[in-house]
Motif scaffolding. Sequence first.
Motif, PDB file in Angstrom:
ATOM      1  N   ARG A  95       0.826  -1.217   0.000  1.00 35.55           N
ATOM      2  CA  ARG A  95       0.000   0.000   0.000  1.00 35.55           C
ATOM      3  C   ARG A  95       0.860   1.267   0.000  1.00 35.55           C
ATOM      4  O   ARG A  95       0.464   2.286  -0.563  1.00 35.55           O
ATOM      5  CB  ARG A  95      -1.005  -0.015   1.149  1.00 35.55           C
ATOM      6  CG  ARG A  95      -0.416   0.117   2.515  1.00 35.55           C
ATOM      7  CD  ARG A  95      -1.477   0.034   3.626  1.00 35.55           C
ATOM      8  NE  ARG A  95      -0.854   0.023   4.916  1.00 35.55           N
ATOM      9  CZ  ARG A  95      -0.327  -1.050   5.492  1.00 35.55           C
ATOM     10  NH1 ARG A  95      -0.383  -2.216   4.887  1.00 35.55           N
ATOM     11  NH2 ARG A  95       0.246  -0.973   6.680  1.00 35.55           N
ATOM     12  N   GLY A 119      -3.878   2.130  -7.277  1.00 34.90           N
ATOM     13  CA  GLY A 119      -4.462   1.228  -6.300  1.00 34.90           C
ATOM     14  C   GLY A 119      -3.578   0.005  -6.098  1.00 34.90           C
ATOM     15  O   GLY A 119      -2.777  -0.347  -6.964  1.00 34.90           O
ATOM     16  N   VAL A 120      -3.737  -0.646  -4.960  1.00 33.37           N
ATOM     17  CA  VAL A 120      -2.981  -1.856  -4.654  1.00 33.37           C
ATOM     18  C   VAL A 120      -3.229  -2.930  -5.714  1.00 33.37           C
ATOM     19  O   VAL A 120      -2.320  -3.647  -6.126  1.00 33.37           O
ATOM     20  CB  VAL A 120      -3.328  -2.373  -3.242  1.00 33.37           C
ATOM     21  CG1 VAL A 120      -2.731  -3.743  -2.979  1.00 33.37           C
ATOM     22  CG2 VAL A 120      -2.853  -1.380  -2.178  1.00 33.37           C
ATOM     23  N   GLY A 121      -4.481  -3.014  -6.196  1.00 31.19           N
ATOM     24  CA  GLY A 121      -4.827  -3.994  -7.223  1.00 31.19           C
ATOM     25  C   GLY A 121      -4.015  -3.821  -8.497  1.00 31.19           C
ATOM     26  O   GLY A 121      -3.676  -4.804  -9.173  1.00 31.19           O
ATOM     27  N   THR A 122      -3.693  -2.581  -8.845  1.00 33.65           N
ATOM     28  CA  THR A 122      -2.883  -2.320 -10.036  1.00 33.65           C
ATOM     29  C   THR A 122      -1.506  -2.954  -9.893  1.00 33.65           C
ATOM     30  O   THR A 122      -0.974  -3.547 -10.844  1.00 33.65           O
ATOM     31  CB  THR A 122      -2.742  -0.797 -10.268  1.00 33.65           C
ATOM     32  OG1 THR A 122      -4.041  -0.252 -10.459  1.00 33.65           O
ATOM     33  CG2 THR A 122      -1.871  -0.488 -11.458  1.00 33.65           C
ATOM     34  N   TYR A 176      -0.688  -5.548  -7.986  1.00 30.71           N
ATOM     35  CA  TYR A 176      -0.815  -7.011  -8.053  1.00 30.71           C
ATOM     36  C   TYR A 176      -1.161  -7.495  -9.463  1.00 30.71           C
ATOM     37  O   TYR A 176      -0.807  -8.606  -9.836  1.00 30.71           O
ATOM     38  CB  TYR A 176      -1.840  -7.515  -7.037  1.00 30.71           C
ATOM     39  CG  TYR A 176      -1.293  -7.519  -5.631  1.00 30.71           C
ATOM     40  CD1 TYR A 176      -0.195  -8.313  -5.302  1.00 30.71           C
ATOM     41  CD2 TYR A 176      -1.859  -6.734  -4.642  1.00 30.71           C
ATOM     42  CE1 TYR A 176       0.322  -8.326  -4.019  1.00 30.71           C
ATOM     43  CE2 TYR A 176      -1.350  -6.737  -3.346  1.00 30.71           C
ATOM     44  CZ  TYR A 176      -0.262  -7.527  -3.045  1.00 30.71           C
ATOM     45  OH  TYR A 176       0.261  -7.532  -1.766  1.00 30.71           O
ATOM     46  N   ARG A 177      -1.829  -6.663 -10.239  1.00 29.84           N
ATOM     47  CA  ARG A 177      -2.139  -7.042 -11.623  1.00 29.84           C
ATOM     48  C   ARG A 177      -0.851  -7.147 -12.447  1.00 29.84           C
ATOM     49  O   ARG A 177      -0.683  -8.047 -13.254  1.00 29.84           O
ATOM     50  CB  ARG A 177      -3.104  -6.030 -12.236  1.00 29.84           C
ATOM     51  CG  ARG A 177      -3.714  -6.477 -13.536  1.00 29.84           C
ATOM     52  CD  ARG A 177      -4.907  -5.628 -13.989  1.00 29.84           C
ATOM     53  NE  ARG A 177      -4.747  -4.188 -13.892  1.00 29.84           N
ATOM     54  CZ  ARG A 177      -5.316  -3.434 -12.945  1.00 29.84           C
ATOM     55  NH1 ARG A 177      -6.069  -3.975 -12.004  1.00 29.84           N
ATOM     56  NH2 ARG A 177      -5.139  -2.133 -12.943  1.00 29.84           N
TER      57      ARG A 177
END
Length: 198
Positions: free
Chosen positions: A44, A53-56, A58-59
Amino acid sequence: MSSTSQSGEVPARSKRADALRNQQTLLAAAAAVFVDSGVDAPIRAIAARAGVGVGTIYRHFPTRADLVVAVYRHQVEACAEAGPNLLASADSPLAALRQWVDLFVDFLVTKHGLANALQSDSSGFEALHAYFLDRLVPACAQLLDAAVDAGEIGPGTHAYELMRAIGNLCIGHDSDSRYDPRRMIELLLQGLQRPQSS
């Protein structure tokens, strides 16, 4: 000519360029966080620094090891590319060498956690180390040669030896707050310098 098609879509090449630029921004943010807080820094914190975002993250990088390796490669490339740019813009080849060494030390601080992040993949670590040497030894050698040609340092110092010495001086920085490797590296660089005649 417009960069969008009649359907309003951005061409694939432009999308790829944007994605690459975004990934470079993310890697630069991760490198800065790793320098400040180590490779175990919260994802984060990297996301906040990169403005994503954190999801970006991990993507693009499903595991922390993927992110660390990508940051490692990003920093190797930045360090390799910095050499010629510093030679062109610094006051002298020795000043360029000093600035490059500072970037190299930042890289080494980040690299510290790499072995732990890749402990299950020794062949991957060895391949990265070979890549590191292939890209950075010539960059350092170019700076050393320019400083020798300018009469700022004496001949005979090999890039690999200097980089190894700098790496060894960085050991222990994490475990001893009283030790400042940059001060010791400055003494090493002073030792390379030829005395100026009056």
